[in-house]
Design a protein around this motif. Sequence first.
Motif, mmCIF file in Angstrom:
data_model
loop_
_atom_site.group_PDB
_atom_site.id
_atom_site.type_symbol
_atom_site.label_atom_id
_atom_site.label_comp_id
_atom_site.label_asym_id
_atom_site.label_seq_id
_atom_site.Cartn_x
_atom_site.Cartn_y
_atom_site.Cartn_z
ATOM 1 N N ALA A 81 -3.647 22.846 -13.251
ATOM 2 C CA ALA A 81 -4.050 21.625 -13.960
ATOM 3 C C ALA A 81 -2.837 20.800 -14.356
ATOM 4 O O ALA A 81 -2.853 19.565 -14.280
ATOM 5 N N PRO A 108 -12.728 12.108 -12.252
ATOM 6 C CA PRO A 108 -11.812 13.039 -12.914
ATOM 7 C C PRO A 108 -11.699 12.748 -14.409
ATOM 8 O O PRO A 108 -11.631 11.592 -14.831
ATOM 9 N N TRP A 134 -1.665 18.998 -11.323
ATOM 10 C CA TRP A 134 -2.557 17.868 -11.021
ATOM 11 C C TRP A 134 -2.276 16.706 -11.963
ATOM 12 O O TRP A 134 -2.224 15.545 -11.530
ATOM 13 N N LEU A 135 -2.085 16.997 -13.234
ATOM 14 C CA LEU A 135 -1.788 15.939 -14.197
ATOM 15 C C LEU A 135 -0.459 15.259 -13.894
ATOM 16 O O LEU A 135 -0.322 14.044 -14.042
ATOM 17 N N PHE A 181 -9.322 13.138 -17.283
ATOM 18 C CA PHE A 181 -7.935 13.436 -17.643
ATOM 19 C C PHE A 181 -7.838 14.053 -19.039
ATOM 20 O O PHE A 181 -7.048 14.968 -19.267
ATOM 21 N N LEU A 214 -11.880 24.750 -13.575
ATOM 22 C CA LEU A 214 -10.742 24.102 -12.921
ATOM 23 C C LEU A 214 -10.659 24.504 -11.454
ATOM 24 O O LEU A 214 -10.399 23.657 -10.585
ATOM 25 N N HIS A 270 -8.889 20.267 -11.809
ATOM 26 C CA HIS A 270 -9.116 19.282 -12.863
ATOM 27 C C HIS A 270 -10.596 19.283 -13.204
ATOM 28 O O HIS A 270 -11.430 19.708 -12.412
ATOM 29 N N THR A 288 -9.061 17.676 -18.933
ATOM 30 C CA THR A 288 -8.116 18.490 -18.172
ATOM 31 C C THR A 288 -6.865 18.778 -18.988
ATOM 32 O O THR A 288 -6.343 19.902 -18.983
#
Length: 425
Positions: A313, A289, A316-317, A291, A271, A277, A294
């Motif tokens: 993370a 990326p 970022w999500l 998802f 990460l 991510h 992650t």
Amino acid sequence: MLTAARLGAAALIAVLPAGAAAAPALADTPSPAAAAVPAGLYGSGDPTYDGVWRQSLTLTALANAKVVPADAAVGWLTGQQCADGGWPSYRADASVACDAKTEDSNATSVAVQALVALGGHQDTVDKGVQWLKTVQNTDGSWAYNPGSPGDADSTGLAVAALTAAKADPVGTAKAGRNGFDGLAGFQLGCAAPADQRGAFAYQPDQSGALAANALATSQAAPAAAGGHLPVVNTNRVDAAPKALTCADGSAQPVSRADSAEAAAAYLTAQLAATDQHLMLTMPGAAATPDFTATSWAALGLIQAGHPQQAAGAVDWLAAQGATWTKGGTDVSATATLLLVAQAAQRDPAAFGGADLVQQLTAAGPAPKAAVAAPPAAAPKKKDDGSGASPVWMLGVGLVVGVGGGLLLSLQRKRAARQSAGKPRA
């Protein structure tokens, strides 16, 4: 029979070269020949490959949000179970007996976890657990489709389902190899390059060698840490996860005691290397990326007691998740994101500017009930210096109330007399 897409693991990964990253989960979008979406199922996309998967994740996340789903939603999931206890990815006609070749361990594992989270479905859960036990491989692992070689993703999901159902994975064994032994067979130890140690491979290649796989590691990590869905672990280790310690020239495998920490250390490093991510790399295509990976990495880190290492993370999500969920129309992605927000103790009603609970409930039958937020306390009024004390104001209010009551009584009496032809008082 291998399904055309694999929700929760790698789409088409069985035909990719060993070590190639997994493809993202199938989007919940209609296809030109989409199957009709049955009543009770969340989402509007073709359920052929992910019906049970997305329903299970949704019901797990909503149950964790204290939402009581519609009977139709729960009944759809329980109605998908086959007579032998397993679940297929989807069967359009539940009145027709299942073809055993269509049953898969991933759908069964998440369905079991969903029904445990909902409560009140012990017989159905027990049948699902028994099916998982019967299809375990002799090395302790599970395959997506029974009879195939095991893989880390499917083994992690099955171990998590057993944990959720309180069916000890240590006591679930074939030929003396239990569920954690099955997981251990995919984890890279001291024989691997230093930057891959602690990772899980999807499967060994033809020579038996293991190569680190981000999605396999992410989906195996919660189970390695003793967890299941929903992740509600409150254990917290303030220190960073410990990387696997290896003596020079050692080919030591990862022990059960070190498995979760070693996987967490690998995920933390991955990460950090790519802006918090994980990335998806497909042959002949630019990396994008990932998802799904992650999200599961965040869940694994939190379950292992490292919410600090998961925080980047999760951030970022929250910032990028709307791209993945398509505004909540991809219910599998939305449910996964809600599970992450819950595990990270973030507000799911304002996660990246979206109300994930509302988006999920809007994607299916109206829920039976939801826990209402407590009413906000009325703000206390401060003395404005006018000299009117609260006691005096209360007295005035009582006088006004009594006077108003008398006036209303007189008006009612007058109206009654008028309707009866009596003179006014």
